[in-house]
Design an enzyme around this catalytic site. Structure first.
Site, PDB file in Angstrom:
ATOM      1  N   ARG A 243       0.841  -1.195   0.000  1.00 21.11           N
ATOM      2  CA  ARG A 243       0.000   0.000   0.000  1.00 21.11           C
ATOM      3  C   ARG A 243       0.875   1.243   0.000  1.00 21.11           C
ATOM      4  O   ARG A 243       1.951   1.253   0.601  1.00 21.11           O
ATOM      5  CB  ARG A 243      -0.865   0.073   1.267  1.00 21.11           C
ATOM      6  CG  ARG A 243      -2.169  -0.650   1.197  1.00 21.11           C
ATOM      7  CD  ARG A 243      -3.181   0.032   0.254  1.00 21.11           C
ATOM      8  NE  ARG A 243      -4.437  -0.693   0.237  1.00 21.11           N
ATOM      9  CZ  ARG A 243      -4.716  -1.750  -0.535  1.00 21.11           C
ATOM     10  NH1 ARG A 243      -3.825  -2.211  -1.391  1.00 21.11           N
ATOM     11  NH2 ARG A 243      -5.896  -2.335  -0.481  1.00 21.11           N
ATOM     12  N   GLU A 272      -2.124   7.852  -4.441  1.00 20.43           N
ATOM     13  CA  GLU A 272      -2.407   7.358  -5.794  1.00 20.43           C
ATOM     14  C   GLU A 272      -3.868   7.616  -6.157  1.00 20.43           C
ATOM     15  O   GLU A 272      -4.720   7.625  -5.266  1.00 20.43           O
ATOM     16  CB  GLU A 272      -2.056   5.863  -5.893  1.00 20.43           C
ATOM     17  CG  GLU A 272      -2.886   4.960  -5.008  1.00 20.43           C
ATOM     18  CD  GLU A 272      -2.477   3.492  -5.124  1.00 20.43           C
ATOM     19  OE1 GLU A 272      -1.301   3.171  -4.861  1.00 20.43           O
ATOM     20  OE2 GLU A 272      -3.363   2.686  -5.466  1.00 20.43           O
ATOM     21  N   HIS A 290      -0.917   0.050  -9.618  1.00 19.21           N
ATOM     22  CA  HIS A 290      -1.662  -0.801  -8.673  1.00 19.21           C
ATOM     23  C   HIS A 290      -2.310  -1.986  -9.399  1.00 19.21           C
ATOM     24  O   HIS A 290      -3.543  -2.154  -9.350  1.00 19.21           O
ATOM     25  CB  HIS A 290      -2.706   0.036  -7.923  1.00 19.21           C
ATOM     26  CG  HIS A 290      -3.106  -0.550  -6.608  1.00 19.21           C
ATOM     27  ND1 HIS A 290      -3.415   0.201  -5.503  1.00 19.21           N
ATOM     28  CD2 HIS A 290      -3.255  -1.839  -6.214  1.00 19.21           C
ATOM     29  CE1 HIS A 290      -3.745  -0.597  -4.496  1.00 19.21           C
ATOM     30  NE2 HIS A 290      -3.646  -1.848  -4.915  1.00 19.21           N
TER      31      HIS A 290
HETATM   32  C1  DGY Z   1      -6.019  -5.432  -2.609  1.00 28.29           C
HETATM   33  O1  DGY Z   1      -6.729  -6.412  -2.826  1.00 28.29           O
HETATM   34  O2  DGY Z   1      -5.879  -4.937  -1.491  1.00 28.29           O
HETATM   35  C2  DGY Z   1      -5.329  -4.843  -3.795  1.00 28.29           C
HETATM   36  O3  DGY Z   1      -4.336  -3.959  -3.423  1.00 28.29           O
HETATM   37  C3  DGY Z   1      -6.343  -4.145  -4.699  1.00 28.29           C
HETATM   38  O4  DGY Z   1      -6.854  -3.041  -4.019  1.00 28.29           O
END
Ligand code: DGY
Length: 325
Positions: A243, A272, A290
């Site tokens: 993240r 982001e 992402h």
């Molecule tokens: C998650 O599943 O947490 C991925 O990062 C997609 O948001």
């Protein structure tokens, strides 16, 4: 709830048509196949009278939203990460929250390796050079990168995704070290290519390549900042598939620019999709939007997991991936 006999759902983002067809058997749906990003006010308006919502990790679910949507009973995210959902607020308002773990672990681990290899071996930098028509001759010192096989892989965050990343290190003959809130059992360590637990400081100092695979929470905000980057080897690669906010992006940009860190592979960023534009000026960073879980099979499994949670809730059953009631 709507006047129809079926409960109403807001599908807050575009999803696969086959999952829409499944959900239509159980719910009256409000769709968003144009994939608009709703403001908090618009989201609250659209949630009026709705039993549930299917959302992604970009929807902020907080007390203000929940207070404005008294009929809402369940928020079902297609993501494994749930830092966008205030679980205390869900509990307070009696709204179930669910996520979609497990189904994306292997695919995300594959992508973590793609980023590591691209960053350490300078794949995208070399491709940009070639595409720009700059390739005139082969040279012995052309795009020299970092060795991957036989080196030390560090993993910060050893949950399902961290362990899947570790397993893949066996093919590269790497030593794996990790740091995690909780140490794995000896059996789990053995299954994770014999990963050894170390303190965070040692992880940073010893890793030739460091993967970040921990969930975001305010406690780990900027857990990799200037002091941590200063402990890493200048030849090291840092990869973040977890993240934004785990890494202090400004400090990372400075370390990459000043050659205090060799390379980075980043799939996630602070703020982001409006990432720090200074990243775009750096050659020694591989950037992606992402997409670590982005294969058709995995994304379909994630959306189906979210649908399963909603269907269970509508039947009065416990959703399989319940985070909080
Ligand atoms: C998650 O599943 O947490 C991925 O990062 C997609 O948001």
């Amino acid at each position: 709830m709507s006047n129809s006999s079926k409960p109403s759902l807001l599908i807050a983002r575009a999803i696969f048509p086959e999952v829409i067809a499944r959900l239509q058997n159980n719910f009256t749906l409000e769709l968003n196949q144009e994939d608009c990003i709703f403001s908090p006010t618009e989201l609250a308006q659209r949630l009026q009278g709705k039993f549930g919502m299917l959302c992604t990790s970009s929807a902020r679910i907080d007390a203000t939203l929940l207070a404005a949507c008294p009929e809402l009973r369940i928020v079902s995210s297609i993501a494994v990460g749930y830092d966008n959902i205030d679980l205390h607020a869900c509990q307070h308002f009696g709204v179930m929250a669910t996520n979609a773990p497990d189904v994306l672990s292997e695919t995300t681990a594959d992508y973590a390796w793609a980023l590591l290899m691209a960053a350490a071996r300078r794949v995208t930098e070399a491709e940009h050079f070639l595409r720009a028509g700059q390739w005139q001759k082969w040279s012995y010192d052309f795009f020299l990168g970092a060795e991957i096989h036989g080196t030390c892989l560090g993993i910060l965050g050893m949950g399902r995704i961290g362990q899947a990343i570790a397993r893949r290190a066996s093919g590269f003959g790497m030593r794996v070290i990790y740091h995690n809130r909780q140490r794995l059992t000896p059996e789990q360590e053995a299954a994770a290519h014999g990963a050894s637990y170390v303190e965070k400081e040692r992880l940073l100092q010893e890793a030739d390549h460091l993967m970040l695979a921990l969930p975001y929470s305010p406690e780990v905000h900027h857990i990799i900042g200037a002091p941590e980057l200063a402990l890493m080897k200048p030849s090291a690669t840092l990869c973040n598939i977890a993240r934004g906010g785990i890494v202090d992006d400004t400090a990372l940009i400075a370390a990459l620019r000043e050659g205090r860190l060799a390379a980075a592979g980043l799939d996630v960023f602070e703020n982001e999709p409006r990432l720090n534009p200074d990243f775009l000026q750096l050659k020694n960073v591989v950037l992606s939007p992402h997409i670590a879980s982005a294969t058709r099979q995995t994304r379909l499994a994630m959306v189906n997991t979210a649908a399963n949670n909603l269907i269970a809730a509508a039947r009065g059953e416990r959703p399989p991936q319940l985070l909080v009631v």
